[in-house]
Design an enzyme around this catalytic site. Structure first.
Site, PDB file in Angstrom:
ATOM      1  N   LYS A 115      14.801  -6.153   6.087  1.00 66.16           N
ATOM      2  CA  LYS A 115      14.988  -5.077   7.074  1.00 66.16           C
ATOM      3  C   LYS A 115      16.293  -5.204   7.863  1.00 66.16           C
ATOM      4  O   LYS A 115      16.821  -4.213   8.347  1.00 66.16           O
ATOM      5  CB  LYS A 115      13.812  -5.030   8.057  1.00 66.16           C
ATOM      6  CG  LYS A 115      12.535  -4.475   7.441  1.00 66.16           C
ATOM      7  CD  LYS A 115      11.452  -4.345   8.501  1.00 66.16           C
ATOM      8  CE  LYS A 115      10.154  -3.848   7.911  1.00 66.16           C
ATOM      9  NZ  LYS A 115       9.150  -3.555   8.947  1.00 66.16           N
ATOM     10  N   GLY A 131       4.322 -11.082  21.127  1.00 70.14           N
ATOM     11  CA  GLY A 131       5.207 -11.259  19.982  1.00 70.14           C
ATOM     12  C   GLY A 131       6.614 -10.806  20.304  1.00 70.14           C
ATOM     13  O   GLY A 131       6.841 -10.047  21.265  1.00 70.14           O
ATOM     14  N   GLU A 179      12.489 -18.756  23.790  1.00 70.72           N
ATOM     15  CA  GLU A 179      13.860 -18.278  23.608  1.00 70.72           C
ATOM     16  C   GLU A 179      13.868 -16.873  22.999  1.00 70.72           C
ATOM     17  O   GLU A 179      14.544 -15.960  23.479  1.00 70.72           O
ATOM     18  CB  GLU A 179      14.604 -19.265  22.708  1.00 70.72           C
ATOM     19  CG  GLU A 179      16.089 -19.059  22.734  1.00 70.72           C
ATOM     20  CD  GLU A 179      16.801 -19.949  21.721  1.00 70.72           C
ATOM     21  OE1 GLU A 179      16.197 -20.949  21.277  1.00 70.72           O
ATOM     22  OE2 GLU A 179      17.942 -19.606  21.371  1.00 70.72           O
ATOM     23  N   ARG A 226       5.277 -16.942  21.728  1.00 72.20           N
ATOM     24  CA  ARG A 226       5.169 -18.392  21.558  1.00 72.20           C
ATOM     25  C   ARG A 226       6.519 -19.067  21.802  1.00 72.20           C
ATOM     26  O   ARG A 226       6.633 -19.949  22.630  1.00 72.20           O
ATOM     27  CB  ARG A 226       4.654 -18.696  20.145  1.00 72.20           C
ATOM     28  CG  ARG A 226       4.586 -20.162  19.830  1.00 72.20           C
ATOM     29  CD  ARG A 226       4.098 -20.396  18.427  1.00 72.20           C
ATOM     30  NE  ARG A 226       5.006 -19.823  17.424  1.00 72.20           N
ATOM     31  CZ  ARG A 226       4.829 -19.911  16.123  1.00 72.20           C
ATOM     32  NH1 ARG A 226       3.771 -20.544  15.642  1.00 72.20           N
ATOM     33  NH2 ARG A 226       5.693 -19.372  15.279  1.00 72.20           N
ATOM     34  N   ASP A 240       9.310   2.420  12.018  1.00 72.56           N
ATOM     35  CA  ASP A 240       8.283   1.600  12.690  1.00 72.56           C
ATOM     36  C   ASP A 240       8.149   2.053  14.145  1.00 72.56           C
ATOM     37  O   ASP A 240       7.062   1.996  14.726  1.00 72.56           O
ATOM     38  CB  ASP A 240       8.656   0.112  12.649  1.00 72.56           C
ATOM     39  CG  ASP A 240       8.479  -0.482  11.256  1.00 72.56           C
ATOM     40  OD1 ASP A 240       7.626   0.031  10.495  1.00 72.56           O
ATOM     41  OD2 ASP A 240       9.184  -1.446  10.929  1.00 72.56           O
ATOM     42  N   TYR A 279      -3.337  -5.392   9.653  1.00 70.81           N
ATOM     43  CA  TYR A 279      -4.351  -4.500   9.080  1.00 70.81           C
ATOM     44  C   TYR A 279      -5.184  -5.178   7.996  1.00 70.81           C
ATOM     45  O   TYR A 279      -6.040  -4.562   7.380  1.00 70.81           O
ATOM     46  CB  TYR A 279      -3.713  -3.207   8.547  1.00 70.81           C
ATOM     47  CG  TYR A 279      -2.610  -3.430   7.548  1.00 70.81           C
ATOM     48  CD1 TYR A 279      -2.888  -3.646   6.209  1.00 70.81           C
ATOM     49  CD2 TYR A 279      -1.284  -3.444   7.956  1.00 70.81           C
ATOM     50  CE1 TYR A 279      -1.878  -3.857   5.300  1.00 70.81           C
ATOM     51  CE2 TYR A 279      -0.264  -3.651   7.048  1.00 70.81           C
ATOM     52  CZ  TYR A 279      -0.569  -3.863   5.726  1.00 70.81           C
ATOM     53  OH  TYR A 279       0.439  -4.091   4.837  1.00 70.81           O
ATOM     54  N   ASN A 330      13.919   0.212   8.114  1.00 68.84           N
ATOM     55  CA  ASN A 330      12.797   0.138   7.166  1.00 68.84           C
ATOM     56  C   ASN A 330      12.780   1.347   6.218  1.00 68.84           C
ATOM     57  O   ASN A 330      11.899   1.445   5.376  1.00 68.84           O
ATOM     58  CB  ASN A 330      11.452   0.006   7.896  1.00 68.84           C
ATOM     59  CG  ASN A 330      10.961   1.332   8.434  1.00 68.84           C
ATOM     60  OD1 ASN A 330      11.754   2.192   8.794  1.00 68.84           O
ATOM     61  ND2 ASN A 330       9.657   1.496   8.479  1.00 68.84           N
ATOM     62  N   LEU A 361       0.836  -1.209   0.000  1.00 70.91           N
ATOM     63  CA  LEU A 361       0.000   0.000   0.000  1.00 70.91           C
ATOM     64  C   LEU A 361       0.867   1.254   0.000  1.00 70.91           C
ATOM     65  O   LEU A 361       0.349   2.373  -0.090  1.00 70.91           O
ATOM     66  CB  LEU A 361      -0.916  -0.023   1.229  1.00 70.91           C
ATOM     67  CG  LEU A 361      -1.904  -1.196   1.239  1.00 70.91           C
ATOM     68  CD1 LEU A 361      -2.490  -1.395   2.639  1.00 70.91           C
ATOM     69  CD2 LEU A 361      -3.016  -1.001   0.218  1.00 70.91           C
ATOM     70  N   GLU A 409      20.851   5.967  15.172  1.00 70.61           N
ATOM     71  CA  GLU A 409      20.962   5.306  16.472  1.00 70.61           C
ATOM     72  C   GLU A 409      19.754   4.400  16.813  1.00 70.61           C
ATOM     73  O   GLU A 409      19.925   3.255  17.210  1.00 70.61           O
ATOM     74  CB  GLU A 409      21.164   6.381  17.551  1.00 70.61           C
ATOM     75  CG  GLU A 409      21.380   5.867  18.956  1.00 70.61           C
ATOM     76  CD  GLU A 409      22.583   4.936  19.082  1.00 70.61           C
ATOM     77  OE1 GLU A 409      23.482   4.999  18.221  1.00 70.61           O
ATOM     78  OE2 GLU A 409      22.593   4.128  20.032  1.00 70.61           O
TER      79      GLU A 409
HETATM   80  P1  ATR Z   1       7.698  -9.444  12.103  1.00 71.51           P
HETATM   81  O1  ATR Z   1       9.082  -9.018  11.755  1.00 71.51           O
HETATM   82  O2  ATR Z   1       6.663  -8.970  11.122  1.00 71.51           O
HETATM   83  O3  ATR Z   1       7.317  -9.163  13.514  1.00 71.51           O
HETATM   84  P2  ATR Z   1       8.479 -12.180  12.588  1.00 71.51           P
HETATM   85  O4  ATR Z   1       9.841 -11.723  12.930  1.00 71.51           O
HETATM   86  O5  ATR Z   1       8.356 -13.374  11.732  1.00 71.51           O
HETATM   87  O6  ATR Z   1       7.662 -11.043  11.862  1.00 71.51           O
HETATM   88  O7  ATR Z   1       7.664 -12.379  13.958  1.00 71.51           O
HETATM   89  C1  ATR Z   1       6.425 -12.945  13.969  1.00 71.51           C
HETATM   90  C2  ATR Z   1       5.887 -13.000  15.386  1.00 71.51           C
HETATM   91  O8  ATR Z   1       4.624 -13.663  15.325  1.00 71.51           O
HETATM   92  C3  ATR Z   1       6.740 -13.804  16.353  1.00 71.51           C
HETATM   93  O9  ATR Z   1       6.574 -13.308  17.656  1.00 71.51           O
HETATM   94  C4  ATR Z   1       6.106 -15.189  16.233  1.00 71.51           C
HETATM   95  O10 ATR Z   1       6.302 -16.034  17.351  1.00 71.51           O
HETATM   96  P3  ATR Z   1       7.624 -16.993  17.422  1.00 71.51           P
HETATM   97  O11 ATR Z   1       8.752 -16.110  17.866  1.00 71.51           O
HETATM   98  O12 ATR Z   1       7.248 -18.007  18.423  1.00 71.51           O
HETATM   99  O13 ATR Z   1       7.816 -17.541  16.037  1.00 71.51           O
HETATM  100  C5  ATR Z   1       4.653 -14.825  16.164  1.00 71.51           C
HETATM  101  N1  ATR Z   1       3.820 -15.881  15.579  1.00 71.51           N
HETATM  102  C6  ATR Z   1       3.748 -16.246  14.276  1.00 71.51           C
HETATM  103  N2  ATR Z   1       2.846 -17.234  14.117  1.00 71.51           N
HETATM  104  C7  ATR Z   1       2.348 -17.511  15.360  1.00 71.51           C
HETATM  105  C8  ATR Z   1       1.379 -18.429  15.863  1.00 71.51           C
HETATM  106  N3  ATR Z   1       0.722 -19.272  15.049  1.00 71.51           N
HETATM  107  N4  ATR Z   1       1.115 -18.404  17.190  1.00 71.51           N
HETATM  108  C9  ATR Z   1       1.746 -17.564  18.021  1.00 71.51           C
HETATM  109  N5  ATR Z   1       2.671 -16.657  17.605  1.00 71.51           N
HETATM  110  C10 ATR Z   1       2.975 -16.640  16.297  1.00 71.51           C
END
Ligand code: ATR
Length: 276
Positions: free
Chosen positions: A69, A128, A155, A152, A105, A215, A90, A21, A81
């Site tokens: 990125k 996340g 680590e 999720r 961002d 979105y 970005n 977009l 910084e």
């Molecule tokens: P972005 O840079 O757009 O944030 P990313 O680095 O791939 O994308 O991060 C995606 C986020 O969505 C991560 O926190 C991921 O959790 P993991 O670190 O456990 O992978 C989370 N995520 C993606 N699919 C998921 C799912 N089905 N359930 C829970 N969390 C999910």
């Protein structure tokens, strides 16, 4: 606007980019400000070659999206910084012939939240630990917010929590967290995936602020749960717009928010009729 020999070129690089977009928003901005420039989308796999091309052709600025990125950083002359601390770029700005990396961002997310929170000493739960969560967490940390990360993958979540010197909880334990604001910063709920939320609706309470970075769809399951439970809702489009307005400001010094917002909602509507 007429394209001529003086037209400056801006672009988004990423993969995929065909549904981006950003061209709609930035081209509307150039038109509103009477700037002789054009913004196009380049699907890029080889980021090194693309940046060599940007230098050779004198491209004036870039938006950088998934998956470049982080990798783009090695090909820039300088990294501002905040972008360095977030660990992702970005936005690229050509400054006196040098390519400088920024991260809008952070500013975009903070601008989306600012009308609804004082930040300082407010309790934020970020769901996340990916790039978006990291940018949002860094902005909140800078503003003195109290942050908890839930993710999720334990680590990855603990790593971000350690960088922000804040608390981590497993995704299954968000009910134990008291928060004034919950930010959904995962890709869960994004179309065409299943309509679902990464957290139980019960953690959303009246008076809370709930923000989603997704979105598409505009009304995610997370935001619907939040609205039903009396939260103040901020959709992902607000952050998308605000990070673009900040990019535009870095490139040109202007902030044509209204024109960019109108172009964004028009492009969203067109995209929806295309998909249906
Ligand atoms: P972005 O840079 O757009 O944030 P990313 O680095 O791939 O994308 O991060 C995606 C986020 O969505 C991560 O926190 C991921 O959790 P993991 O670190 O456990 O992978 C989370 N995520 C993606 N699919 C998921 C799912 N089905 N359930 C829970 N969390 C999910």
């Amino acid at each position: 606007m007429r394209i001529d020999a003086r037209t400056r070129v801006y672009a988004i690089i990423g993969s995929p980019v065909e549904h981006s977009l950003s061209p709609a928003m930035h081209n509307a901005g150039f038109e509103a400000c009477g700037i002789n420039a054009v913004y196009v989308a380049f699907k890029v796999d080889d980021v090194a070659a693309a940046l060599a091309g940007v230098r050779a052709l004198g491209v004036a600025g870039l938006s950088v999206t998934v998956p470049h990125k982080v990798s783009v950083m090695a090909h820039l002359d300088r990294i501002e910084e905040a972008a360095r601390q977030v660990g992702a770029v970005n936005t690229v700005v050509r400054e006196q012939g040098k390519l400088v990396g920024y991260n809008t961002d952070v500013a975009g997310a903070m601008a989306a939240l600012a009308p609804h929170t004082a930040f300082r000493a407010q309790r934020f739960l970020i769901i996340g630990a990916g790039g978006a969560a990291r940018a949002i967490g860094f902005g909140l940390w800078q503003r003195g917010a109290e942050i908890t990360i839930a993710n999720r993958s334990e680590e990855r979540g603990r790593e971000l929590a350690s960088d922000l010197a804040c608390r981590f909880v497993p995704l299954s334990e968000t009910q134990a967290v008291s928060a004034d604001c919950i930010i959904q910063a995962t890709s869960v709920g994004m179309a065409p995936g299943p309509e679902r939320s990464p957290v139980p609706a019960q953690i959303l309470r009246p008076g809370m602020v709930a923000m989603d970075i997704v979105y598409k769809p505009l009304q995610t399951r997370f935001l619907r749960d939040a609205a039903e439970r009396g939260c103040t809702c901020i959709g992902g489009l607000t952050m998308l717009l605000e990070q673009a307005v900040e990019q535009f400001r870095l490139w040109t010094g202007h902030s044509p928010r209204q024109a960019m917002a109108a172009a964004l909602s028009e492009a969203m509507n067109e995209g929806m009729s295309e998909d249906s």
